[in-house]
Design a protein around this motif. Sequence first.
Motif, PDB file in Angstrom:
ATOM      1  N   VAL A  87       0.973  -1.092   0.105  1.00 63.06           N
ATOM      2  CA  VAL A  87       0.132  -0.231  -0.031  1.00 63.06           C
ATOM      3  C   VAL A  87       0.889   1.076  -0.035  1.00 63.06           C
ATOM      4  N   ASP A  88       0.606   2.349  -0.802  1.00 64.39           N
ATOM      5  CA  ASP A  88       1.161   3.594  -0.680  1.00 64.39           C
ATOM      6  C   ASP A  88       0.376   4.413   0.326  1.00 64.39           C
ATOM      7  N   LEU A  89       1.020   4.801   1.189  1.00 73.64           N
ATOM      8  CA  LEU A  89       0.606   6.062   2.168  1.00 73.64           C
ATOM      9  C   LEU A  89       1.187   7.514   1.805  1.00 73.64           C
ATOM     10  N   GLU A  90       0.255   8.369   2.047  1.00 76.06           N
ATOM     11  CA  GLU A  90       0.926   9.888   1.962  1.00 76.06           C
ATOM     12  C   GLU A  90       1.209  10.267   3.239  1.00 76.06           C
ATOM     13  N   ILE A  91       2.594  10.394   3.646  1.00 79.43           N
ATOM     14  CA  ILE A  91       3.163  10.829   4.801  1.00 79.43           C
ATOM     15  C   ILE A  91       3.512  12.357   4.681  1.00 79.43           C
ATOM     16  N   ASN A  92       3.132  13.191   5.294  1.00 71.24           N
ATOM     17  CA  ASN A  92       3.744  14.467   5.103  1.00 71.24           C
ATOM     18  C   ASN A  92       3.628  14.781   3.698  1.00 71.24           C
ATOM     19  N   GLY A  93       2.831  14.425   3.012  1.00 69.36           N
ATOM     20  CA  GLY A  93       2.752  14.984   1.535  1.00 69.36           C
ATOM     21  C   GLY A  93       3.468  14.176   0.621  1.00 69.36           C
ATOM     22  N   GLY A 118      11.018  13.822   5.736  1.00 69.14           N
ATOM     23  CA  GLY A 118      11.425  15.220   6.227  1.00 69.14           C
ATOM     24  C   GLY A 118      12.041  14.914   7.840  1.00 69.14           C
ATOM     25  N   LEU A 119      12.174  13.742   8.034  1.00 70.06           N
ATOM     26  CA  LEU A 119      12.903  13.415   9.366  1.00 70.06           C
ATOM     27  C   LEU A 119      14.265  13.314   9.163  1.00 70.06           C
ATOM     28  N   ASP A 120      14.846  14.080  10.386  1.00 68.35           N
ATOM     29  CA  ASP A 120      16.495  14.350  10.244  1.00 68.35           C
ATOM     30  C   ASP A 120      17.057  12.954  10.889  1.00 68.35           C
ATOM     31  N   LEU A 121      17.627  12.476  10.111  1.00 71.85           N
ATOM     32  CA  LEU A 121      18.335  10.989  10.707  1.00 71.85           C
ATOM     33  C   LEU A 121      19.568  11.313  11.810  1.00 71.85           C
ATOM     34  N   ASN A 122      20.000  12.556  11.530  1.00 72.10           N
ATOM     35  CA  ASN A 122      21.164  12.877  12.462  1.00 72.10           C
ATOM     36  C   ASN A 122      20.604  13.286  14.046  1.00 72.10           C
ATOM     37  N   ASN A 123      19.397  13.454  13.740  1.00 62.68           N
ATOM     38  CA  ASN A 123      18.903  13.879  15.428  1.00 62.68           C
ATOM     39  C   ASN A 123      17.956  12.811  15.994  1.00 62.68           C
ATOM     40  N   LEU A 124      17.932  11.484  14.851  1.00 60.08           N
ATOM     41  CA  LEU A 124      17.246  10.245  15.633  1.00 60.08           C
ATOM     42  C   LEU A 124      17.939   9.731  16.858  1.00 60.08           C
ATOM     43  N   SER A 143       7.000  10.457  15.619  1.00 58.21           N
ATOM     44  CA  SER A 143       5.714  10.668  15.294  1.00 58.21           C
ATOM     45  C   SER A 143       5.421  11.173  13.980  1.00 58.21           C
ATOM     46  N   LEU A 144       4.614  10.455  13.150  1.00 61.14           N
ATOM     47  CA  LEU A 144       4.288  10.943  11.764  1.00 61.14           C
ATOM     48  C   LEU A 144       3.188  12.064  11.971  1.00 61.14           C
ATOM     49  N   ASP A 145       3.433  13.152  11.444  1.00 56.70           N
ATOM     50  CA  ASP A 145       2.381  14.191  11.699  1.00 56.70           C
ATOM     51  C   ASP A 145       1.060  13.989  10.955  1.00 56.70           C
ATOM     52  N   ILE A 146       1.210  13.888   9.484  1.00 57.05           N
ATOM     53  CA  ILE A 146      -0.127  13.460   8.791  1.00 57.05           C
ATOM     54  C   ILE A 146      -0.159  12.327   7.978  1.00 57.05           C
ATOM     55  N   VAL A 147      -0.963  11.220   7.983  1.00 57.05           N
ATOM     56  CA  VAL A 147      -0.746  10.074   7.129  1.00 57.05           C
ATOM     57  C   VAL A 147      -2.090   9.939   6.498  1.00 57.05           C
ATOM     58  N   GLU A 148      -2.025   9.825   5.372  1.00 54.52           N
ATOM     59  CA  GLU A 148      -3.252   9.576   4.425  1.00 54.52           C
ATOM     60  C   GLU A 148      -3.286   8.687   3.648  1.00 54.52           C
ATOM     61  N   LEU A 149      -4.585   7.911   3.614  1.00 55.42           N
ATOM     62  CA  LEU A 149      -4.872   6.765   2.635  1.00 55.42           C
ATOM     63  C   LEU A 149      -6.225   6.949   2.255  1.00 55.42           C
ATOM     64  N   GLY A 150      -6.329   7.453   1.094  1.00 54.38           N
ATOM     65  CA  GLY A 150      -7.587   7.704   0.192  1.00 54.38           C
ATOM     66  C   GLY A 150      -8.267   8.843   1.454  1.00 54.38           C
ATOM     67  N   PRO A 151      -9.667   8.353   1.562  1.00 57.20           N
ATOM     68  CA  PRO A 151     -10.280   9.263   2.643  1.00 57.20           C
ATOM     69  C   PRO A 151     -10.042   9.489   4.127  1.00 57.20           C
ATOM     70  N   THR A 153      -7.580   9.969   7.067  1.00 61.64           N
ATOM     71  CA  THR A 153      -6.482  10.800   7.627  1.00 61.64           C
ATOM     72  C   THR A 153      -6.107  10.577   9.033  1.00 61.64           C
ATOM     73  N   ASP A 154      -4.970  10.274   9.355  1.00 63.59           N
ATOM     74  CA  ASP A 154      -4.517  10.191  10.627  1.00 63.59           C
ATOM     75  C   ASP A 154      -3.231  11.247  11.003  1.00 63.59           C
ATOM     76  N   LYS A 155      -3.328  11.894  12.415  1.00 61.28           N
ATOM     77  CA  LYS A 155      -2.441  12.608  12.680  1.00 61.28           C
ATOM     78  C   LYS A 155      -1.438  12.044  14.020  1.00 61.28           C
ATOM     79  N   ASN A 156      -0.424  12.328  13.855  1.00 58.83           N
ATOM     80  CA  ASN A 156       0.576  12.015  15.004  1.00 58.83           C
ATOM     81  C   ASN A 156       0.637  10.515  15.304  1.00 58.83           C
ATOM     82  N   LEU A 157       0.687   9.839  14.381  1.00 59.43           N
ATOM     83  CA  LEU A 157       0.878   8.357  14.479  1.00 59.43           C
ATOM     84  C   LEU A 157       2.169   7.866  14.923  1.00 59.43           C
ATOM     85  N   PRO A 158       2.173   7.304  16.002  1.00 64.09           N
ATOM     86  CA  PRO A 158       3.387   7.061  16.399  1.00 64.09           C
ATOM     87  C   PRO A 158       4.126   5.564  15.522  1.00 64.09           C
TER      88      PRO A 158
END
Length: 193
Positions: A87-93, A118-124, A143-151, A153-158
Amino acid sequence: MQGDDLGNMIYLGALGAVLVSWYVVQNHGGLSKLVRDAAAWVFIFIAVMAAIGLWGDLKHDLMPRQTVFEDQGRVELPRAEDGHYYVDLEINGRTVPFVVDTGATSVVLTQRDAARIGLDLNNLVFLTQAMTANGAVDTAPVSLDIVELGPFTDKNLPAYVNGGEMDTSLLGMTYLDRFESIQISGQKMVLER
């Protein structure tokens, strides 16, 4: 160009040189026929190389993909040739491909996908571990800010970023549990909310 690609090119070049040499020796009498036949073989070689080069793009376009039924609150995922569901998800656009893994507790991103969204690997901070078939792997909670699959939308997904090598990000139960129904029927997985 990587080492394997360079080795393959050298091998193909040597093979081509041997074939051309053999052909020249066999047809030493007719130069115009030799040139015409050589041009035909060059054209065939270029066409085959183009087809091989385009196969990756064509294969992705020809393979069945997810189907979203927004009015019904349903997404259908076809079973891939390897038996998995993708499945393809849209994460942060950004589009991120996942393999659906009902045996995984969490959503786990490859480092490549984490950087792409957009996650900074050096700060993980890799302070947790996950048990895999290959043993323990360090992971970094995010934490993933915005996760979208079709209709949907989930926010702050761990989620977690895998500290090791992984080909494709995993879509585990922390995301799948957000659906009211997950069914596998025939050659498809159906997600409903």
